[in-house]
Every structure is written in C-alpha cells, then in structure tokens.
Design a protein around this motif. Structure first.
Motif, PDB file in Angstrom:
ATOM      1  N   ARG A 146      40.436  31.721  42.576  1.00  0.00           N
ATOM      2  CA  ARG A 146      41.591  31.282  43.110  1.00  0.00           C
ATOM      3  C   ARG A 146      42.457  30.992  42.154  1.00  0.00           C
ATOM      4  NH1 ARG A 146      40.173  28.261  48.907  1.00  0.00           N
ATOM      5  NH2 ARG A 146      39.297  30.275  49.993  1.00  0.00           N
ATOM      6  N   GLN A 183      43.549  33.955  39.885  1.00  0.00           N
ATOM      7  CA  GLN A 183      44.432  34.696  40.700  1.00  0.00           C
ATOM      8  C   GLN A 183      45.861  34.201  40.573  1.00  0.00           C
ATOM      9  OE1 GLN A 183      42.560  34.859  44.461  1.00  0.00           O
ATOM     10  NE2 GLN A 183      41.136  36.917  43.995  1.00  0.00           N
ATOM     11  N   GLN A 187      49.109  35.950  38.850  1.00  0.00           N
ATOM     12  CA  GLN A 187      50.366  36.136  39.633  1.00  0.00           C
ATOM     13  C   GLN A 187      51.699  35.581  39.018  1.00  0.00           C
ATOM     14  OE1 GLN A 187      49.270  35.151  43.443  1.00  0.00           O
ATOM     15  NE2 GLN A 187      47.964  36.939  44.003  1.00  0.00           N
ATOM     16  N   GLN A 228      42.631  39.305  33.315  1.00  0.00           N
ATOM     17  CA  GLN A 228      42.225  40.391  34.256  1.00  0.00           C
ATOM     18  C   GLN A 228      40.387  40.295  34.034  1.00  0.00           C
ATOM     19  OE1 GLN A 228      43.086  41.587  36.941  1.00  0.00           O
ATOM     20  NE2 GLN A 228      45.224  40.580  36.671  1.00  0.00           N
ATOM     21  N   LEU A 256      39.157  36.954  35.264  1.00  0.00           N
ATOM     22  CA  LEU A 256      39.135  37.340  36.946  1.00  0.00           C
ATOM     23  C   LEU A 256      37.881  38.108  37.321  1.00  0.00           C
ATOM     24  CD1 LEU A 256      40.441  36.543  39.419  1.00  0.00           C
ATOM     25  CD2 LEU A 256      41.626  38.479  39.317  1.00  0.00           C
TER      26      LEU A 256
END
Length: 606
Positions: free
Chosen positions: A299, A302, A306, A345, A348
């Motif tokens: 989380r 992420q 963003q 990324q 992630l």
C-alpha cells in the motif's frame, strides 16, 4: 530589642514624570486639602511592601510604579512595585547601583521558586523565625501557622479607617487571634517554641476528635452484632472443618490418581499433541503477521507511485528541517535526484510477489494448525473416555468432598468478616490512645513553656502605664477610663469597647494607644516592634468644633512633646520615625517637624 524600620525616600513614576519625596526625617507632617494625594502617599508607602491598595482614580490612571527606599535594621534597601500587569511582583533594588538584586512576589508562592516581599522584610527585621517557625508552618495545613509582614504592619500604620475604627484598630489584615498573636510575639509573651507547640497541639486536637467519633461509631455498630467470643469459637471450629475436608479431599484425589495410572500413556499423547498444536499456532500467527507487514508495504509503494515525487521534512535520517530546501519538479524529495518511476514500479511488483508468497504460506500454516488441533481433540476425547470408565462411579463422592471443603472455607471467610470490625476497633482504640497521650504531653509542654514566659506580662503593664499617662495628659472629656484589654490587647474604656464613646474621643484613644506601643519600644527596647508610626488623618477624624480643635491641639502638642521626651529620656538612642498625615496643622507646629505640604497646584502624583 526594638527593630529599626524607617523610610528615606518615596519615588512615584507616573505618565507625567517622576516625583521624589524626601522622608529622611524623624518626625514628618504631610498636610494639604482634600484630593491632593495625602491618602495616596500613605498607600504608596505600603504598596511596595506587598500591601493590597485600593487606588483612587487619579493615581490609578497615572501611576506606573512606586519605589520606597528604607532603612531596616541598619540595612538600606529599595523596593519597586509596578501597577497593572506587574502588580504581583516587587523588585528588590540596590540603592547605590540601582540594579535589581531579586524579583519578589506579593502573594505566597507554594512552589518556593520566588520569595515573598513580606517574608524578606521579616527576615531583614530578624522576625522570620518568630513569625513563621518552619516547624509550626510544616505541621499546619496550608501554612496556617504562618504570620506575615501584613499582620505586623498595622501596628506601625494607623489608617483613616483604623483611627476611628473601634475594635478594628487591629487592622484589616488581622483577625482578633492573629492580632493577639502578633502582640504577644512582639512583647515576648510568647515565642517560636510556643507557636510550634500550639500548631502541633492543634493538629493533634484535629486528629483526636475524628478518631473518637469513629471509635464510637464502630462501638454502636458492634452493639447489635454477635458476641466476639462466640464468633471466635465458631471461627476456630470452622477452620478445623476446613482442614478436615481438605485432608479428605486430597486423600481421595490421591487414590483416584493411583486408580488411573494406566492412562499415563494417553496423557503423554495428549501433552505431545498439545505441544505440536501450540507450535503450529505460533507459526500461523507469524505467517499472518508477515502478510499484514507485506500488505502495508504494498500500500505504501502504491501511494508513492500515485503521489509522485514530494518534499519530505524532517529528514528521515537526521530529522533536520528540510522545508527550506528547493527541489525541482520531477526530482526526489529526499536525495534530490531525478525521479525514476520505473524503479518504483519494479519495487511494487516485487512487493506484490512477496505478498502472494506470504499469503500462500499463511494459508498452509493455518491448514496445518487445523490438522494438529483435530489430532489434539481426538487424543483428549480418548483420554476422557478412559477416565470416565474408571472414575465415573466415584465422581459424585469427589464432588461432595469438594463441596464440603468449599462450604467450610466460605463459612470461615464470613466469620472472619464478622470479626473484622472488632479488630478495626482495637486498632482505632490504640491509635486514639497514642494520639491522646501525645496531645496531653504537648499540652503539658505548652503549659510549662507558657509558665516560663509568664514574667513577661510586665510589658503589658508598662504599655498600659504609657497609655494612661498619655490619656491623662490629654484631659479627655468625661474621663472614659481608658485601659488595655488583657484578653485582646486592644484599647477599651470603662463601658467596654471603644464604640461606646464618641467619634473624637475614639480617635484620640486610638492614636494614644499606638503612641503607647511606640513609647514602650523607644524607652525600654524590650520589644520587637518596629519603631515606625504612620498616622493618617487624626485631625479630620476628631472634628472641627471648638472643643474638637482644642482636643486635637492638645493631642499634637502632647504627641510631639512626648516623642521628644521619650528620645531624651532614654540612655540608648533608637532610630525611629513618625509620619502624620492630615488636612492641616494646628497653629504653631510647623517648626516642630519636617513639613511636606501638598496643594491642588502641587499634588503628589505628577
């Protein structure tokens, strides 16, 4: 011996400038018509000493600060107190350098961080230990054993209200008891030891009364209760039954354990499976915690992906404030390098893979835990079945023995609770006996100590002699029979309190009363009274009729002659100061004292 306390100078700082008043004279007369600042002057003398002053409108609007320069027991000091927001602070100033040595407070500071101005003045006068012995203050609640400078100053300052105040001549700060205590301390009719014993006795009296009430309350409660002797016999019997039922219960349990020895392999099997199940529970819990950790990491990544690059402050490494640092668009807020979204990324995707693996491991651990829990339940059921077949028939007898033991214990506990008030009564009686014994011992010590001071009563007689001599010389109309009340040390007349005589006579009696104390201090020195006397408006309070004017002239004449005679009649010259404040001065007195004349063109406050 008499204590030196006199004013040298008064400095008033106002919005219109500074006014200095020379007070370095033994006898001073401050005169002027109404509303020229006479009352403000005596208020200003008391204000830096910590007194609460209800300022009149003009000084309240104009004054910024009040400073007095004093001589206290040979030491020269200055005190400055402001108005408004700094009214609770008094600056102790070195008169030579003008520098602030210490900032004092007006009100008592329980924390002890700042000294109170009144306490400092008592220390300089050498009266601190006498007025507030630490032991007496310590044993009294909220400092009830403390007498302050505020209680002492009314013996040196006869205000307008006190001049004609009857019994209130003791001053607004003093109750009847505190005034009496101050007089007795100054005349050595009592001392610090007496105050310590008195404070201790009060504490003991306050302790004995509630103890006596509690003892009586418990006695009343026990009057309707069972006899203590019978209760103790029942308790002894109940405790014997507790022991007997416990022995029987343990013996029966021992026989049962022997009867079921062949089930020991099953018990071992249950213990092994319990240990295995516990290990699986631990593994499963750790696996679930790892899943939670990985969910949080995913989380977080992420959110960062963003939100994009942002300024971070404080620094996550050294906690330094980074808000003032410039970071360009598209650059990392921590290292200030160009933002690489593809690297985030990759992190992630790696975190999501690790999360999936953690979830699979947690699922496997949960399934293994379920299997181990099932194995444990089966082993426990097998053991319970074997035990039931062996001890089932005796289970009823075991329950009976356990119930008998529990009943005996409950009965013993109830009997002990019934006996508890008797034990509490004995404790209270012992505590009361100790408190009463200590109270009686302190009472005796106090009586013996007071007896040793009884010879000092001669000081009261000496002051009363001075008082009567002054009154006789003034030729008061009707001979009111003035004397000093030995129970309160306040002036009285033949018919009782001063309120029983007229306005003018009452004023003269109060002035003469203060003169008697000052005379005694100057002549004998056998007192701790400061040799300062400030009298506000005696002439105005006597009145302006012909008889009144003759009476006030006699008062002034005798007052000044008396002060002169007192100084000349003693072998030891003691520094003293008398300040008289009034509307005007009787004819022929200007050359007999230092005059400070105020007028509407030349008021006190600039």
């Amino acid at each position: 011996m008499a204590r030196q306390f006199s004013y040298e100078k008064l400095v008033l700082t106002s919005v219109n400038g500074v006014r200095e008043v020379d007070l370095d004279h033994p006898v001073i007369g401050v005169f002027g018509p109404i509303d020229t600042g006479k009352t403000t002057l005596v208020d200003a003398l008391a204000y830096p000493l910590g007194y609460s002053v209800d300022w009149r409108q003009v000084p309240k609007d104009r004054l910024i600060s009040v400073t007095v320069v004093l001589r206290v027991e040979g030491m020269r000091i200055a005190l400055r107190r402001g108005l408004g927001s700094r009214a609770n602070l008094v600056e102790l100033i070195d008169p030579r350098s003008g520098e602030v040595d210490e900032t004092l407070v007006v009100k008592y500071d329980p924390s002890g961080k700042q000294r109170r101005v009144g306490d400092v003045l008592l220390e300089l006068l050498g009266l601190a230990e006498l007025f507030a012995p630490p032991e007496a203050v310590a044993v009294s609640s909220a400092g009830a054993g403390r007498l302050s400078f505020e209680h002492l100053y009314p013996l040196c300052y006869l205000s307008q209200d006190m001049v004609d105040g009857g019994e209130l001549v003791r001053g607004g700060a003093n109750s009847a008891s505190s005034y009496k205590a101050v007089v007795e301390l100054l005349l050595h009719l009592t001392d610090a030891r007496t105050r310590i014993l008195t404070a201790r006795l009060k504490v003991l009296l306050d302790a004995v009364r509630p103890l006596q009430a509690r003892v009586e309350h418990v006695k009343e409660f026990l009057a309707a209760a069972r006899d203590e002797h019978a209760l103790r016999q029942d308790l002894e019997e109940s405790r014997r039954r507790v022991q007997e039922t416990l022995v029987a219960l343990e013996e029966f349990k021992g026989r049962q354990r022997a009867m079921t020895a062949e089930q020991d392999p099953l018990r071992c099997k249950v213990a092994e499976r319990e240990a295995a199940a516990a290990r699986c529970r631990s593994v499963a819990a750790e696996a679930r915690a790892e899943v939670e950790r990985m969910v949080g990491r995913v989380r977080g990544l992420q959110h960062r992906a963003q939100a994009g690059p942002r300024l971070v402050s404080p620094c996550p490494g050294c906690a330094r404030d980074l808000t003032g640092r410039t970071v360009g668009d598209g650059f990392c807020g921590v290292c200030t390098e160009r933002w690489d979204a593809s690297r985030l990324q990759d992190l992630l995707r790696l975190a999501e893979t690790e999360l999936l693996a953690a979830e699979q491991a947690a699922t496997a651990a949960t399934k293994e835990q379920g299997r181990k829990e099932a194995d444990l339940a089966a082993a426990q059921a097998e053991l319970d079945a074997h035990l039931a077949s062996r001890i089932g028939p005796a289970a009823g007898h075991l329950e009976q023995l356990a119930a008998a033991h529990a009943s005996a214990k409950a009965q013993s506990a109830a009997l002990e609770q019934e006996l508890e008030p008797y034990a509490r009564l004995r404790e209270l009686q012992q505590e009361l006996e100790r408190a009463v014994g200590e109270r009686d011992e302190v009472k005796q010590q106090l009586a013996d100590h007071r007896a040793s001071l009884s010879g000092r009563q001669v000081a009261v007689q000496e002051i009363e002699d001075f008082f009567r001599h002054i009154i006789d010389a003034l030729q008061l109309p009707g001979d009111p029979g003035a004397a000093i009340d030995r129970s309160s040390y306040l002036p009285r007349v033949r018919r009782g309190p001063l309120s029983n005589v007229g306005h003018g006579v009452r004023t003269v009696l109060n002035v003469a009363y203060r003169m008697a104390f000052t005379s005694h201090a100057l002549v004998t020195g056998a007192t701790d009274l400061p040799t300062l006397l400030v009298i506000d408006s005696p002439r105005k309070n006597v009145g302006y009729g012909t008889d009144d004017q003759q009476l006030i002239s006699r008062l002034y004449t005798h007052f000044l002659e008396h002060i002169t005679a007192v100084r000349e009649g003693t072998t030891v010259v003691r520094p003293s100061q008398v300040i008289i404040v009034d509307n005007d001065l009787p004819v022929g007195f200007r050359d007999r004292l230092h005059v400070i004349e105020l007028s509407r063109e030349n008021p006190l406050v600039p």
